[in-house]
Write a protein that holds these residues in place. Structure first.
Motif, short mmCIF file in Angstrom:
data_model
loop_
_atom_site.label_atom_id
_atom_site.label_comp_id
_atom_site.label_asym_id
_atom_site.label_seq_id
_atom_site.Cartn_x
_atom_site.Cartn_y
_atom_site.Cartn_z
N ILE A 54 64.89 69.94 -40.00
CA ILE A 54 65.93 68.93 -39.72
C ILE A 54 65.35 67.53 -39.57
CG2 ILE A 54 66.05 69.22 -37.18
CD1 ILE A 54 69.25 69.15 -39.05
N ARG A 55 64.15 67.45 -38.96
CA ARG A 55 63.55 66.13 -38.78
C ARG A 55 62.11 66.12 -39.24
NH1 ARG A 55 67.32 66.61 -34.87
NH2 ARG A 55 65.95 67.99 -33.73
N TYR A 166 72.44 61.87 -43.88
CA TYR A 166 71.07 62.00 -43.35
C TYR A 166 70.59 63.44 -43.31
CZ TYR A 166 74.13 63.11 -39.50
OH TYR A 166 75.14 63.66 -38.75
N CYS A 167 71.46 64.41 -43.59
CA CYS A 167 71.21 65.78 -43.14
C CYS A 167 70.81 66.74 -44.26
CB CYS A 167 72.47 66.30 -42.46
SG CYS A 167 72.21 67.90 -41.69
N PRO A 268 78.92 66.52 -31.43
CA PRO A 268 78.12 65.36 -31.83
C PRO A 268 78.97 64.25 -32.44
CG PRO A 268 77.09 67.39 -32.59
CD PRO A 268 78.45 67.76 -32.08
N GLN A 270 77.03 61.08 -33.24
CA GLN A 270 75.91 60.45 -33.97
C GLN A 270 75.79 58.95 -33.80
OE1 GLN A 270 74.12 62.84 -34.85
NE2 GLN A 270 75.39 64.50 -35.60
N ASP A 308 75.29 64.67 -29.86
CA ASP A 308 74.04 64.32 -30.54
C ASP A 308 74.16 62.89 -31.04
OD1 ASP A 308 72.99 66.88 -30.33
OD2 ASP A 308 73.52 67.45 -32.38
N PHE A 309 73.02 62.19 -31.02
CA PHE A 309 72.98 60.80 -31.50
C PHE A 309 71.79 60.57 -32.39
CE2 PHE A 309 75.35 60.77 -27.66
CZ PHE A 309 76.41 59.94 -27.95
N ILE A 310 71.97 59.73 -33.39
CA ILE A 310 70.85 59.28 -34.21
C ILE A 310 70.75 57.77 -34.03
CG2 ILE A 310 69.98 59.01 -36.56
CD1 ILE A 310 71.46 61.59 -37.30
N PHE A 339 68.07 61.32 -31.22
CA PHE A 339 66.97 61.41 -32.18
C PHE A 339 66.78 60.10 -32.91
CE2 PHE A 339 69.47 65.38 -32.09
CZ PHE A 339 68.53 66.23 -31.53
N LYS A 340 65.52 59.85 -33.28
CA LYS A 340 65.24 58.74 -34.19
C LYS A 340 65.61 59.20 -35.59
CE LYS A 340 61.03 56.98 -33.87
NZ LYS A 340 59.59 56.84 -33.51
N PHE A 341 66.22 58.33 -36.36
CA PHE A 341 66.54 58.68 -37.74
C PHE A 341 65.26 59.11 -38.46
CE2 PHE A 341 66.45 57.34 -42.21
CZ PHE A 341 67.40 58.20 -42.71
N SER A 342 65.37 60.17 -39.22
CA SER A 342 64.22 60.68 -39.98
C SER A 342 64.66 60.82 -41.44
CB SER A 342 63.83 62.02 -39.37
OG SER A 342 62.97 62.70 -40.22
N ARG A 344 64.97 62.32 -44.62
CA ARG A 344 64.71 63.66 -45.14
C ARG A 344 64.74 63.63 -46.65
NH1 ARG A 344 61.84 65.01 -42.94
NH2 ARG A 344 62.00 67.25 -42.95
N1 5AD Z 1 67.30 62.31 -38.59
C1 5AD Z 1 67.49 62.32 -37.26
N2 5AD Z 1 68.30 63.22 -36.66
C2 5AD Z 1 68.93 64.11 -37.44
N3 5AD Z 1 69.80 65.09 -37.14
C3 5AD Z 1 70.14 65.72 -38.29
N4 5AD Z 1 69.51 65.16 -39.33
C4 5AD Z 1 68.76 64.14 -38.83
C5 5AD Z 1 67.91 63.17 -39.41
N5 5AD Z 1 67.70 63.13 -40.72
C6 5AD Z 1 70.27 65.34 -35.80
C7 5AD Z 1 71.78 65.14 -35.68
C8 5AD Z 1 72.31 66.54 -35.60
C9 5AD Z 1 71.19 67.24 -34.88
C10 5AD Z 1 71.17 68.73 -34.99
O1 5AD Z 1 70.02 66.70 -35.45
O2 5AD Z 1 72.06 64.43 -34.50
O3 5AD Z 1 73.53 66.64 -34.90
#
Ligand code: 5AD
Ligand code: SF4
Length: 446
Positions: A54-55, A166-167, A268, A270, A308-310, A339-342, A344
């Motif tokens: 996921i990250r 992002y996922c 969530p 986000q 959940d938050f990004i 979470f910090k945006f990652s 993918r």
């Molecule tokens: N970067 C950061 N956080 C992410 N999540 C999912 N994909 C990413 C990403 N690319 C987080 C979202 C999701 C949780 C399971 O993981 O917040 O709800």
């Protein structure tokens, strides 16, 4: 490489609760083949790394785990057979096979029912890869559930059709698929017979679950929860993770109608910025999300909310991040994950313009965590002085201490006469941001 078939195994699961569930099922499959779980801390003949994608750094972590297992094995005189399962296996199976010759098996999340056969093939000197996605076949091929803990997971739905930009989940877990009603009712019964008092229904989009009941009527998650509530010894039902757009009327109302449905919702959002939400392809606005929370609170006023938050999604400005802090202040979460945006690989957001510097993300993450901790502490402090039921799940670190969960998913520790799986009455006397201290009142009727 092992020449003889493995007799003992370790399954190491990373990431989400679905992986925990999959890891348990893999262990059951291997046990059914006559293998046994190696003792904690001791070497095993087979190591299954059940990975998460996921990250960031997930793949690097898998390679470094593999390297360590090989090194430890060489030092001890026997390198275990290594299998890589889970979402990294699905996304990067071929590269793993090419880069890590010590990996003998690569199996995706929808194909792990073939794990025993693949392990046998590998033990005979071959290598095996399977990353097909015939999800239905998997569940039908798994053994019946046996002994489980007081709180058990039950995957009811897998995959995701939402394609948030992002996922990776839509790519690693595939399209949304709901398991059939009858299978779920019978698996839930088996879990309860095996000792579960609480079942958490799992799915990447659990509230998108749909099916037909035993009379052929179309039902959603609320209908399934209502059926499971008929199992006498089952005391608690939870579900996670939900998408705001699948929060239908029946499910919202169920929080006021189904007494076994716990007063907790992980929903969530986000981001609090409509522009960012749109770029994320979330299909809801901040206000739309808050309206759903209002309706859930109207159905169940004491409900504990989680999200959940990004932070640092491409293009996120300081003002847009401010809108996230704003929605946090309005939602008043009992707990949340940030979470910090990652970026993918293969997802649209990975190549969007306006990627945010890591230090900026760190700064935003710290501010968000501070806000969320303030709220979880406030939520927990508000419960001090109340009495609630706690499901005893684990022994604590100190003699006579127990750990369990309140209906609102707070971790509660207390000492006294109790046993695993008990539902006990506890007075909540102390609050921290992540746990509560309690005083045992009585062992409730089992
Ligand atoms: N970067 C950061 N956080 C992410 N999540 C999912 N994909 C990413 C990403 N690319 C987080 C979202 C999701 C949780 C399971 O993981 O917040 O709800
Ligand atoms: Fe990923 Fe969005 Fe699907 Fe959740 S809803 S699994 S974040 S694509």
């Amino acid at each position: 490489m092992t020449a003889t078939p493995p007799r003992t195994f370790h399954v190491k699961s990373f990431g989400c609760q679905m992986n925990v569930y999959d890891g348990e099922r893999m262990a059951e499959l291997l046990t059914a083949e006559g293998m046994r779980a190696a003792d904690e801390g001791s070497a095993a003949d087979l190591v299954v790394l059940n990975t998460c994608h996921i990250r960031e750094k997930a793949t690097e972590k898998v390679y470094s785990d593999i390297g360590r297992i090989v090194k430890d094995g060489r030092e001890a005189g026997a390198v275990p057979l290594i299998a890589v399962a889970g979402c990294v296996a699905q996304a990067e199976g071929e590269e793993i096979m090419a880069r890590a010759p010590s990996v003998r098996v690569v199996v995706g999340p929808q194909a792990y029912h073939h794990l025993p056969a693949m392990v046998a093939q590998a033990a005979a000197g071959g290598r095996a890869t399977e990353t097909d996605m015939p999800a239905e076949a998997k569940f039908a091929a798994l053994p019946k559930r046996r002994k489980v803990g007081a709180s058990a997971f039950l995957t009811v739905q897998e995959g995701c059709d939402k394609f948030c930009t992002y996922c990776v989940v839509p790519y690693t877990r595939g399209a949304e698929l709901s398991r059939p009603w009858a299978d779920l009712v019978s698996e839930a019964r088996a879990l309860v017979e095996g000792g579960a008092r609480e079942i958490t229904l799992l799915g990447q989009n659990v509230n998108a679950w749909s099916g037909e009941d035993d009379k052929g009527r179309k039902v959603g998650l609320a209908g399934l929860a209502e059926e499971l509530a008929k199992i006498d010894e089952l005391a608690r039902i939870r579900y996670t993770t939900s998408h705001p757009m699948d929060m239908d009327d029946a499910l919202i109302e169920a929080h006021g109608l189904n007494p076994k449905l716990m007063p907790f919702l992980h929903l969530p959002v986000q981001s609090g910025s409509d522009r960012v939400l749109k770029a994320m392809n979330r299909s809801h606005t901040a206000a739309g999300y808050l309206r759903i929370l209002e309706r859930v609170r109207a159905a169940r006023p004491d409900i504990a909310l989680s999200g959940d938050f990004i932070v640092g999604f491409p293009g996120e400005t300081e003002a847009e991040f401010g809108e996230t802090l704003q929605i946090v202040a309005e939602a008043r979460y009992a707990q949340a994950f940030s979470f910090k945006f990652s970026a993918r690989p293969g997802t649209p957001a990975a190549t969007m313009g306006g990627q945010i510097a890591s230090e900026v993300m760190d700064d935003r993450l710290q501010r968000l965590i501070a806000a969320l901790q303030r709220d979880s502490l406030a939520f927990n402090k508000a419960s001090v002085g109340t009495r609630c039921e706690v499901l005893v799940e684990r022994k604590g670190r100190h003699a006579g201490q127990w750990l369990g969960k309140s209906p609102w998913l707070q971790s509660v520790h207390f000492t006294g006469d109790a046993a695993l799986g008990d539902l006990v009455e506890v007075d909540l006397v102390e609050a921290g941001p992540n746990s509560m201290g309690g005083r045992l009142v009585a062992r409730a009727a089992a």
